[in-house]
Design a protein around this motif. Structure first.
Motif: not given
Length: 207
Positions: A1-8, A30-44
């Motif tokens: 059902m889930y193959q790619d799980v994103l964790i921001p 049995d999914a792959t984890i995607h670890a994402l960190s965003v260096v923020p810019e802009g209004p948020f």
């Protein structure tokens, strides 16, 4: 059902529970984890500074360590931009099936900003979004205490005197975990100390 799980992650304490949930879900399917960190810019967020990018890499490293410990495949990425836009772009480009993220930032304004990012993701994402709130209290808030625990754990594994281990830099706290970098005979070592439980986990980064 889930193959790619994103964790921001922004490396804040509020992401600890989302990491735990994300890893558990990935294990189950049995999914792959995607670890994402965003260096923020802009209004948020704030504009990039000298500390923001290293902090982002430490944040995804925390997820990588937890995923590897659980035997879950993991991919990491650090990007710069408006957080919710980059998260949605990443999810679309990598075929993400689920996003798991926290609802709280560090303190004060960060709590508002992280909550705003999560709200936008929930409203705009084309895939299921699991939101997780931090419910535990931080017990180890002092960097010196974190380093003491890390030294003891590494000394016990390597069979050396804790005082003879060379610290590469001061401990950093990310995702309710302290990362304590050391240099040993076996290479660079990052010891992760859970700020809630005091549990130490050793991640050797070089041979």
């Amino acid at each position: 059902m889930y193959q790619d799980v994103l964790i921001p992650t922004d490396g804040s304490d509020g992401t600890r529970q989302s990491i735990t949930h994300g890893v558990t879900i990935a294990e189950r399917f049995d999914a792959t984890i995607h670890a994402l960190s965003v260096v923020p810019e802009g209004p948020f967020g704030t504009l990039q500074n000298d500390a923001a990018t290293p902090a982002a890499y430490r944040a995804v490293e925390r997820i990588e360590t937890e995923a590897e410990r659980a035997g879950v495949p993991v991919e990491t990425a650090v990007e710069q931009g408006v957080p919710h836009e980059k998260i949605l772009e990443y999810a679309a480009e990598h075929g993400v099936d689920m996003i798991v993220m926290g609802t709280q930032g560090r303190t004060g304004l960060d709590r508002v900003l992280v909550g705003s990012v999560t709200e936008r993701i929930v409203r705009m994402a084309d895939v299921p979004v699991v939101t997780v709130r931090l419910t535990d209290d931080i017990r180890i808030e002092d960097s010196a205490e974190a380093e003491r625990i890390a030294r003891k754990a590494l000394a016990g594994e390597d069979g050396v005197d804790p005082d003879e281990i060379t610290a590469l830099e001061d401990p950093h706290r990310t995702s309710a975990s302290w990362i304590v970098p050391f240099e040993s005979d076996r290479g660079t070592v990052h010891v992760h100390v859970d700020a809630l439980s005091g549990e130490a986990r050793i991640a050797r980064r070089e041979a």
